[in-house]
Design a protein around this motif. Sequence first.
Motif, PDB file in Angstrom:
ATOM      1  N   ILE A   2      69.565  89.456 -18.381  1.00  8.31           N
ATOM      2  CA  ILE A   2      69.208  88.908 -16.786  1.00  8.31           C
ATOM      3  C   ILE A   2      70.326  89.685 -16.112  1.00  8.31           C
ATOM      4  N   ASP A   3      71.302  89.844 -16.450  1.00  8.61           N
ATOM      5  CA  ASP A   3      72.253  90.315 -16.033  1.00  8.61           C
ATOM      6  C   ASP A   3      72.234  91.863 -15.354  1.00  8.61           C
TER       7      ASP A   3
ATOM      8  N   ASP B 278      68.881  88.097 -26.731  1.00  9.28           N
ATOM      9  CA  ASP B 278      70.199  87.417 -25.463  1.00  9.28           C
ATOM     10  C   ASP B 278      69.132  87.907 -24.622  1.00  9.28           C
ATOM     11  N   THR B 279      68.811  86.918 -24.021  1.00  7.88           N
ATOM     12  CA  THR B 279      68.148  87.222 -22.104  1.00  7.88           C
ATOM     13  C   THR B 279      68.805  86.777 -21.221  1.00  7.88           C
ATOM     14  N   GLU B 280      70.025  86.181 -21.586  1.00 12.91           N
ATOM     15  CA  GLU B 280      70.941  86.626 -20.795  1.00 12.91           C
ATOM     16  C   GLU B 280      71.643  88.184 -20.589  1.00 12.91           C
ATOM     17  N   LYS B 281      71.742  88.850 -21.387  1.00  7.57           N
ATOM     18  CA  LYS B 281      72.388  90.713 -20.840  1.00  7.57           C
ATOM     19  C   LYS B 281      71.081  91.329 -20.350  1.00  7.57           C
TER      20      LYS B 281
ATOM     21  N   ARG C 296      64.034  85.118 -17.194  1.00  2.73           N
ATOM     22  CA  ARG C 296      65.052  83.588 -17.313  1.00  2.73           C
ATOM     23  C   ARG C 296      63.747  82.334 -18.067  1.00  2.73           C
TER      24      ARG C 296
END
Length: 238
Positions: free
Chosen positions: A218-219, A213-216, A235
């Motif tokens: 990134i967040d 989960d790259t967005e995790k 990203r």
Amino acid sequence: MRIAVLGDIHGNMEALKAAYDASRREGVDKIYHLGDLGGYAPFVNEVVDFLIGHEIEGVQGNYDDAVANGKEHCGCRYVDPVQAGMAELSFEWTKMHATQKSRDYMKGLPFEISFPADGLLVKLFHATPLKNNIYWYEERDDRFFLDMARRARADVMIYGHTHLPYRKDAGGKVFINAGSVGKPKDGDPGAALAVVELSSGAVKADFMKAPYDTEKTIDAILRSGLPSYFAERLREGG
């Protein structure tokens, strides 16, 4: 013997967990890391705790050396002034947030690890057998590769630092760059790892990408106070 090698984690805990899980699924005999545990993502201390808790041996990267010893520069080289400025902000953030436990661990990491495997001598180091901040790209000519092999006195050399995986064979020696778990530069944000099998004098290297989960991450970067630049680069896989 079958090993997994995890290069350049750079504070990306989600990527590390994905690479570790992929390594276990591959049924390897041992997992190693290639240093550069902090920087660019905010989980330097969690990465150190994970490596200690899972008894993953590894070597010292230029980032580890610089953070542990309070140096003024991470030893990274960027031609682009924007990248250089962002790298400096990341380094200062990591120095500020690394615990004493993390600093002690990074300071105690060896420069290299060597071991025999099925008639071959294998050496792991962060960048080169000489210094841990030299960029050893695949495009280097064969003379450079053979000079590094002569200095390493090894049959198989495994390293990272450039964040770009490759294998090259020259002069009867095998050179493997494992890529980067946490900050790849190949256009794919997945966590890179190399699975290396050494058997009867032969070497097989499989380069893998473990999705996560790259967005995790990134967040977490955006919430940490690190420049948003690193979230954007992750990203894009660059």
